[in-house]
Design an enzyme around this catalytic site. Structure first.
Site, PDB file in Angstrom:
ATOM      1  N   TYR A 112       0.848  -1.197   0.000  1.00 19.13           N
ATOM      2  CA  TYR A 112       0.000   0.000   0.000  1.00 19.13           C
ATOM      3  C   TYR A 112       0.878   1.239   0.000  1.00 19.13           C
ATOM      4  O   TYR A 112       1.794   1.360   0.815  1.00 19.13           O
ATOM      5  CB  TYR A 112      -0.901   0.008   1.237  1.00 19.13           C
ATOM      6  CG  TYR A 112      -1.798   1.211   1.345  1.00 19.13           C
ATOM      7  CD1 TYR A 112      -2.863   1.386   0.460  1.00 19.13           C
ATOM      8  CD2 TYR A 112      -1.589   2.161   2.334  1.00 19.13           C
ATOM      9  CE1 TYR A 112      -3.691   2.489   0.558  1.00 19.13           C
ATOM     10  CE2 TYR A 112      -2.417   3.269   2.446  1.00 19.13           C
ATOM     11  CZ  TYR A 112      -3.467   3.431   1.557  1.00 19.13           C
ATOM     12  OH  TYR A 112      -4.287   4.528   1.657  1.00 19.13           O
ATOM     13  N   ASP A 153       9.351   2.598  -0.335  1.00 20.61           N
ATOM     14  CA  ASP A 153       8.360   3.285   0.489  1.00 20.61           C
ATOM     15  C   ASP A 153       8.674   2.937   1.940  1.00 20.61           C
ATOM     16  O   ASP A 153       8.335   1.861   2.422  1.00 20.61           O
ATOM     17  CB  ASP A 153       6.954   2.828   0.108  1.00 20.61           C
ATOM     18  CG  ASP A 153       5.866   3.563   0.881  1.00 20.61           C
ATOM     19  OD1 ASP A 153       6.159   4.066   1.984  1.00 20.61           O
ATOM     20  OD2 ASP A 153       4.714   3.595   0.399  1.00 20.61           O
ATOM     21  N   LYS A 156       5.071   9.114   8.879  1.00 19.28           N
ATOM     22  CA  LYS A 156       4.806   8.642  10.233  1.00 19.28           C
ATOM     23  C   LYS A 156       5.817   9.182  11.240  1.00 19.28           C
ATOM     24  O   LYS A 156       5.650  10.269  11.758  1.00 19.28           O
ATOM     25  CB  LYS A 156       4.703   7.123  10.245  1.00 19.28           C
ATOM     26  CG  LYS A 156       3.549   6.602   9.369  1.00 19.28           C
ATOM     27  CD  LYS A 156       3.331   5.127   9.547  1.00 19.28           C
ATOM     28  CE  LYS A 156       2.247   4.594   8.613  1.00 19.28           C
ATOM     29  NZ  LYS A 156       0.910   5.057   8.922  1.00 19.28           N
TER      30      LYS A 156
END
Length: 441
Positions: free
Chosen positions: A156, A251, A279
């Site tokens: 994702y 990623d 994050k």
């Protein structure tokens, strides 16, 4: 306790106030939540509404305390409400929550990131992981002059149209949209291959010679549960992308500053061309980034032709929280202790599932961990989908009632923080043993 010992009755667990707020929210917010992962669709029921957090603990509006293994889906590696982070945000807030103009902290955190992450010499800050991935894909296409992106099935990268695609039946096939509103054209240049299958990537390069701009992946999958790369897999992708003139794109929204201070690329010793971060880099506030060498990043506006902009990019509150978090991580080096705690949890979950005699596989990389209710190992999304998701749903609720907040999906990784203690882990393991005995039926 062994498999013949009945589980203790779970404590009275009611979410009356949360239910009322969920109904209220559902009248003005789709599904009552602002991100689908919060809706508990994978485990059934309605979510508790949270009121506050401190250290390794969450507190909901119904008066329950939980040991937190979500960590806001990864950012809270130092635990919640770390005083130094809160103080930095308060200081920034007193000056203004936003300027829309350059600030000193933007350069300071950029220097910190460039010094820490092997692939990054220059970095551009944005507001979300989705925005970072979208911008980095545009960068890869602009730099190479090619259109196609190779993406791993089950990984994702935010809700970017070109990356929100499902798999076809062939080993390497062009993607089809995974959501209404995503046009076939938006996904037409996305090539899907299974994670951990380097031969499929090689085949894709052969099928589309000179057309692939980048190979994009999470170096450790976190959105199909925690799935590590096979030995040699990342190295082989590095070789293939170099051979075919494509960019290797990690990623690291989840793994950045979590597996080590330099992220997964430092942890595994494989350096990509382009990296996305998120994050932890925002210390719990909305912030993300993408970075690469000076040569590549110099193609971005205003110094190059590839356009990307954002009004709240480099927001002073997020920069203050992120910079303070990174400096604390560098100073305290919590990674060895996190690894020991995570190993303690891994061993305990494995023992609990064995005692309950349920098929299982516990996988961990650093402080990321998942218990799959399937025989392992889990190498890709097809493996992960063999899991008993109904059992996971029951297990989740039994854990929640015993004061342990795990991810509300079989296909999400759990995260530890430096605020967790051995006592927290031991409580979690005991709760997991009881929860599994109750959940297995």
């Amino acid at each position: 306790m062994d498999a013949t010992t009945p589980a203790r009755s779970k404590p009275e667990y009611r979410l009356d106030r949360s239910h009322a707020e969920f109904v209220r929210a559902g009248k003005v917010i789709p599904g009552g939540v602002n991100s689908p992962a919060r809706a508990f669709g994978a485990v059934g029921g309605e979510p508790p509404f949270l009121d506050r957090a401190e250290g390794a603990y969450l507190y909901d509006i119904d008066g329950h305390q939980y040991i937190d293994y979500i960590g806001s889906w990864g950012p809270m590696i130092l635990g919640h409400c770390r005083p130094e982070v809160n103080a930095a945000v308060a200081e920034a807030l007193a000056k203004s929550p936003s300027f829309g103009a350059p600030t000193v902290r933007e350069a300071e955190i950029a220097e910190e990131v460039a010094a820490a992450v092997p692939s990054i010499e220059m970095v551009r800050f944005v507001s979300s992981g989705t925005e970072a991935a979208m911008s980095a894909v545009r960068l890869a296409r602009g730099v190479t002059g090619r259109d196609k992106i190779i993406k791993m099935i089950g990984h994702y990268h935010g809700h970017v149209d070109a990356l929100l695609v499902s798999a076809g039946s062939a080993v390497a096939t062009l993607g089809h949209p995974n959501s209404p509103g995503v046009t076939p054209g938006a996904a037409a240049d996305t090539i899907l291959v299974p994670f951990n299958d380097a031969s499929a990537v090689a085949s894709a390069f052969e099928r589309y010679p000179g057309q692939v701009a980048a190979v994009l992946l999470e170096p450790v999958a976190g959105n199909m549960g925690c799935v590590p790369p096979r030995p040699g897999y990342l190295e082989r992708l590095r070789e293939l992308t170099t051979k075919h003139g494509a960019l290797l794109f990690f990623d690291e929204v989840m793994t950045g500053f979590r597996l080590s201070y330099g992220g997964a690329q430092e942890y595994f010793g494989v350096t990509p061309d382009v990296t996305c971060l998120g994050k932890i880099i925002g210390g719990g506030l909305p912030a993300a980034a993408y970075g690469a060498s000076k040569e590549i990043m110099s193609r971005i506006s205003p110094v190059g032709p590839i356009f990307q902009a954002g009004t709240l990019s480099g927001n002073p509150l997020a920069m203050a929280a992120g910079l303070t978090t990174l400096r604390l991580l560098k100073r305290e080096n919590p990674y060895p202790a996190l690894d020991r705690l995570a190993e303690r949890l891994e061993d305990g979950l494995r023992r609990a599932a064995t005692d309950a005699r349920v098929p299982h596989c516990v996988q961990r990389v650093g402080s990321m961990i998942t218990i799959f209710f399937a025989e392992g190992p889990i190498h890709d999304f097809d493996d992960a989908k063999r899991s008993d998701t109904a059992l996971f749903g029951r297990f989740f609720w039994e854990l929640l009632a015993r004061g342990v907040y795990f991810p509300c999906s079989q296909f999400e990784a759990a995260f530890l923080s430096s605020a967790h203690t051995e006592a927290d882990i031991d409580h979690t393991v005991q709760a997991a043993r009881e929860a599994l005995l109750a959940a297995r039926g």
